[in-house]
Design an enzyme around this catalytic site. Structure first.
Site, PDB file in Angstrom:
ATOM      1  N   ALA A 231      -3.641 101.305  13.879  1.00  0.00           N
ATOM      2  CA  ALA A 231      -4.829 101.024  13.561  1.00  0.00           C
ATOM      3  C   ALA A 231      -4.289  99.812  13.680  1.00  0.00           C
ATOM      4  O   ALA A 231      -3.083  99.574  13.333  1.00  0.00           O
ATOM      5  CB  ALA A 231      -4.630 101.504  12.631  1.00  0.00           C
TER       6      ALA A 231
ATOM      7  N   GLY B  31      -1.516 105.640  14.720  1.00  0.00           N
ATOM      8  CA  GLY B  31      -2.950 105.272  16.187  1.00  0.00           C
ATOM      9  C   GLY B  31      -2.272 105.645  17.139  1.00  0.00           C
ATOM     10  O   GLY B  31      -3.647 105.837  18.447  1.00  0.00           O
TER      11      GLY B  31
ATOM     12  N   GLU C  48      -1.592 109.148  18.157  1.00  0.00           N
ATOM     13  CA  GLU C  48      -2.609 109.859  17.632  1.00  0.00           C
ATOM     14  C   GLU C  48      -3.258 109.767  19.102  1.00  0.00           C
ATOM     15  O   GLU C  48      -3.940 111.125  19.319  1.00  0.00           O
ATOM     16  CB  GLU C  48      -3.230 109.525  16.673  1.00  0.00           C
TER      17      GLU C  48
ATOM     18  N   GLU D 288       3.345 105.355   9.530  1.00  0.00           N
ATOM     19  CA  GLU D 288       2.472 105.773   8.640  1.00  0.00           C
ATOM     20  C   GLU D 288       2.866 105.397   7.052  1.00  0.00           C
ATOM     21  O   GLU D 288       2.371 104.502   5.559  1.00  0.00           O
ATOM     22  CB  GLU D 288       1.124 106.636   8.211  1.00  0.00           C
TER      23      GLU D 288
END
Ligand code: CAA
Length: 258
Positions: A66, A109, A112, A132
């Site tokens: 992210a 992310g 992911e 994270e």
């Protein structure tokens, strides 16, 4: 197809190649990139000319997660109102096979995103991780749950609790990566694999994907019934007759998706 600002889209026969293109931020997933990804997956899902999809970040980096800049002052309600789950949903809903071609970092992310694919091809120096926890956070787009289902509890706990990065080879050993290749071969190899899949009956391919995906979260008896029904449905396709006839006529089948 090329009206995107942070994506590059190319077509190789029946394969669409999506390349994330924010090199200055290591392909970090900001709102624009998420929106464009969502839009391209929606568009490719209904484009009959595309039978398989490769997603890559290019030669250097897959995606660094992210965009952390979006997190500096965000409150809970702002994060909620972003509804980023809608952007991921277009990838989840895509019925076509997706191959992630991962070079460099696939973190947070980014890892992911790779896990939203059906097959992951990684370059030998690729590095994966869910870091994270180092930011006082946790994975928020499936990191804990998709890893858990791919590699089991004990490896998942170790990786999400320590935030440590892991190599492509370690990922392959754990069952997260389908195949490791030389760095300069990753994208080519993923495209060749996608072309091979794209040459099969798209109806059969999509049934295989759907049943495999759904079956993962179903009790075995229900999943086996789903598989059996999908297998039976395929007998009504022209492609199934073409595949069997081509076998006996010793020629390559021409699948038309009918
Ligand atoms: N968000 C925003 N910008 C990022 C970024 C990210 N995730 N990752 C890298 N960048 C930016 C850097 O800030 C830097 O920008 P400037 O040039 O303006 O300083 C630029 O990209 C290059 O980064 P580095 O100099 O750090 O490059 P590097 O090659 O030395 O290191 C890296 C690469 C290991 C990926 C490192 O940048 C890094 O650790 N990035 C953060 C990884 C991370 O923590 N990801 C998880 C994010 S949270 C998340 O993803 C939540 C979720 O589950 C959805």
């Amino acid at each position: 197809m090329n009206s995107y600002k942070v994506l590059k889209i190319a077509l190789h026969n029946d394969v669409a190649v999506i390349e994330l293109n924010r090199p200055e931020a290591r392909n970090a997933l900001n709102l624009e990139l998420r929106q464009e990804l969502s839009a391209i997956f929606q568009s490719l899902s209904t484009n009959a000319a595309v039978r398989a999809i490769v997603i890559t970040g290019g030669d250097k980096v897959f995606a660094a997660g992210a965009d952390i800049k979006d997190f500096t002052t965000a409150s809970t309600v702002q994060m909620y109102l972003r509804h980023t789950e809608h952007y991921w949903q277009s990838i989840i809903d895509c019925p076509k096979p997706i191959i992630a071609a991962v070079n460099g970092y696939a973190l947070g992310g980014g890892c992911e995103l790779a896990m939203h694919a059906d097959i992951i091809v990684a370059g030998r120096s690729a590095q994966f991780g869910q870091p994270e926890v180092k930011l006082g956070l946790m994975p928020g787009a499936g990191g804990t749950q998709r890893l858990l289902r791919a590699i089991g509890k004990f490896k998942t706990m170790q990786l999400v609790l320590t935030g440590q990065l892991f190599s492509a080879e370690a990922a392959e050993r754990m069952g997260l990566v389908s195949e490791v290749v030389e760095d300069d071969q990753t994208i080519q190899h993923a495209i060749a694999m996608a072309e091979r899949i794209a040459a099969f009956s798209p109806i059969a391919v999509q049934q295989i994907k759907e049943v495999t995906q759904l079956g993962q979260d179903l009790p075995l008896q229900g999943a086996l019934a789903l598989e059996r029904k999908a297998f039976q449905i395929l007998f009504d396709t022209q492609d199934q007759k073409e595949g069997v006839n081509a076998f006996f006529e010793k020629r390559t089948a021409q699948y038309r998706g009918e």
